[in-house]
Enzyme design. Structure first.
Site, PDB file in Angstrom:
ATOM      1  N   ASN A  10       0.876  -1.177   0.000  1.00 57.48           N
ATOM      2  CA  ASN A  10       0.000   0.000   0.000  1.00 57.48           C
ATOM      3  C   ASN A  10       0.912   1.225   0.000  1.00 57.48           C
ATOM      4  OD1 ASN A  10      -1.784   2.057   0.468  1.00 57.48           O
ATOM      5  ND2 ASN A  10      -2.366   1.394   2.533  1.00 57.48           N
ATOM      6  N   LYS A  12       0.161   4.270  -0.284  1.00 63.29           N
ATOM      7  CA  LYS A  12      -0.441   5.487   0.291  1.00 63.29           C
ATOM      8  C   LYS A  12      -0.163   6.668  -0.656  1.00 63.29           C
ATOM      9  CE  LYS A  12      -0.009   3.232   4.736  1.00 63.29           C
ATOM     10  NZ  LYS A  12       0.180   3.296   6.173  1.00 63.29           N
ATOM     11  N   HIS A 100      -9.390   1.493   5.499  1.00 64.06           N
ATOM     12  CA  HIS A 100      -8.065   1.690   6.089  1.00 64.06           C
ATOM     13  C   HIS A 100      -8.170   2.680   7.251  1.00 64.06           C
ATOM     14  CE1 HIS A 100      -3.861   2.718   6.593  1.00 64.06           C
ATOM     15  NE2 HIS A 100      -3.577   1.596   5.967  1.00 64.06           N
ATOM     16  N   GLU A 102      -6.364   5.034   8.120  1.00 65.64           N
ATOM     17  CA  GLU A 102      -6.133   6.441   7.750  1.00 65.64           C
ATOM     18  C   GLU A 102      -7.400   7.061   7.156  1.00 65.64           C
ATOM     19  OE1 GLU A 102      -2.588   5.705   5.466  1.00 65.64           O
ATOM     20  OE2 GLU A 102      -1.588   5.131   7.328  1.00 65.64           O
ATOM     21  N   GLU A 172      -4.972  -4.578  10.905  1.00 66.42           N
ATOM     22  CA  GLU A 172      -3.926  -3.564  11.037  1.00 66.42           C
ATOM     23  C   GLU A 172      -4.123  -2.804  12.344  1.00 66.42           C
ATOM     24  OE1 GLU A 172      -2.317  -2.667   6.751  1.00 66.42           O
ATOM     25  OE2 GLU A 172      -3.663  -1.103   7.410  1.00 66.42           O
ATOM     26  N   GLY A 178       3.111   2.413  10.652  1.00 68.84           N
ATOM     27  CA  GLY A 178       4.076   3.493  10.432  1.00 68.84           C
ATOM     28  C   GLY A 178       4.859   3.880  11.669  1.00 68.84           C
ATOM     29  N   SER A 218       3.943  -2.012  10.253  1.00 71.07           N
ATOM     30  CA  SER A 218       5.398  -2.081  10.447  1.00 71.07           C
ATOM     31  C   SER A 218       5.994  -3.431  10.045  1.00 71.07           C
ATOM     32  CB  SER A 218       5.779  -1.722  11.889  1.00 71.07           C
ATOM     33  OG  SER A 218       5.434  -0.368  12.159  1.00 71.07           O
TER      34      SER A 218
HETATM   35  P1  13P Z   1       3.385   0.460   7.535  1.00 73.51           P
HETATM   36  O1  13P Z   1       3.856  -0.848   6.924  1.00 73.51           O
HETATM   37  O2  13P Z   1       4.133   1.644   6.995  1.00 73.51           O
HETATM   38  O3  13P Z   1       3.350   0.379   9.032  1.00 73.51           O
HETATM   39  O4  13P Z   1       1.862   0.681   7.051  1.00 73.51           O
HETATM   40  C1  13P Z   1       0.948  -0.368   7.173  1.00 73.51           C
HETATM   41  C2  13P Z   1      -0.291  -0.015   6.449  1.00 73.51           C
HETATM   42  O5  13P Z   1      -1.014   0.894   6.811  1.00 73.51           O
HETATM   43  C3  13P Z   1      -0.626  -0.793   5.242  1.00 73.51           C
HETATM   44  O6  13P Z   1      -1.906  -0.518   4.793  1.00 73.51           O
END
Ligand code: 13P
Length: 261
Positions: A10, A12, A100, A102, A172, A178, A218
């Site tokens: 992903n 983003k 997601h 976010e 997640e 992140g 992560s």
């Molecule tokens: P990270 O791997 O950067 O922690 O992000 C995970 C994520 O949100 C995948 O959708």
């Protein structure tokens, strides 16, 4: 029941179309040097403007499933700035990430809106990757299972179980996204087993046995093998570490090593 592992990047809001093309070149070079074993699905979710570039690479033979990061609940109309499921299908997307954290936290998406989006995607043959996960406060308050159950039940509330055969769920934990703080193996194992049991209550034991549950938060080349060894982990949704083709592929190889041959 065998479940084909899925490792999806992903991106983003990263990678312009030009950078996406360079990523595809790097992936192709890595695969030419050392092919992936059979029996694993790779996917990538670029930002909307990069979708056609990656779609063209897939047409030329790059083994990737093209995934959208989001979609609107309606099929068309006066929704300035939004992108619809038919548009995503037309450009070559074969899955869509919905729910997601976010989108939930930064853009105010509720379970009810996510359920509408899931219905639109499912009805139009763009299978969702439904993301669910608890915040740190929810975990500390002992509410992890309540939150996972609610997000799963509510997110799937508008679709019939028989329409869900190609569903993927991504667990997640918000506090692991992140942050470099990956969930422990015990936490991941417990959450994934709980998600599968919850899904069995929604859609039946057979569908639950076939459901792919990805872990995200992560994931890095250094922790992927340990996470991949957990029985209910059927792949990963990778953010930061998917931005480089090399580390994305290292994670995919760790997952592939656990795949049933
Ligand atoms: P990270 O791997 O950067 O922690 O992000 C995970 C994520 O949100 C995948 O959708």
């Amino acid at each position: 029941m065998t479940r084909t592992p899925l490792v999806a990047g992903n991106w983003k809001m990263n990678h312009t179309p030009t950078q996406a093309a360079a990523w595809c070149d790097a992936l192709r070079a890595e695969l030419a040097a050392d092919e992936l074993p059979e029996g694993i699905e790779l996917g990538v979710a670029p930002a909307f403007p990069a979708l056609p570039r990656v779609a063209a690479e897939i047409e030329r033979g790059l083994p990737l499933t093209l995934i959208a990061q989001n979609a609107h609940r309606e099929l068309s109309g006066a929704f300035t700035g939004e992108v619809s499921v038919p548009m995503l299908l037309d450009v070559g997307c074969r899955r869509v990430i919905l729910g997601h954290s976010e989108r939930r936290q930064l853009f105010g998406e509720t379970d009810a809106l996510i359920a509408r989006k899931v219905r639109t995607a499912v009805d139009n043959h763009l299978p969702p990757i439904l993301c669910i996960g608890e915040t740190e406060q929810e975990r500390e308050a002992g509410r992890t299972e309540v939150v996972l159950e609610q997000q799963l039940q509510r997110g799937l509330a508008e679709v019939a179980p028989e329409a869900l055969d190609d569903l993927v769920v991504a667990y997640e934990p918000v506090w692991a996204i992140g942050t470099g703080r990956v969930a422990t193996s015990d936490q991941v194992a417990a959450a994934h087993a709980f998600v599968r049991a919850t899904y069995a209550a929604i859609a039946g034991a057979d569908r639950a046995a076939g459901l792919r549950i990805l872990y995200g938060g992560s994931v890095k080349p250094g922790n992927a093998a340990e996470l991949a060894a957990i029985g209910d982990v059927d792949g990963f949704l990778v953010g930061g570490a998917s931005l480089e083709a090399e580390s994305f592929l290292a994670i995919a190889r760790a997952m592939a090593r656990t795949a049933p041959s």
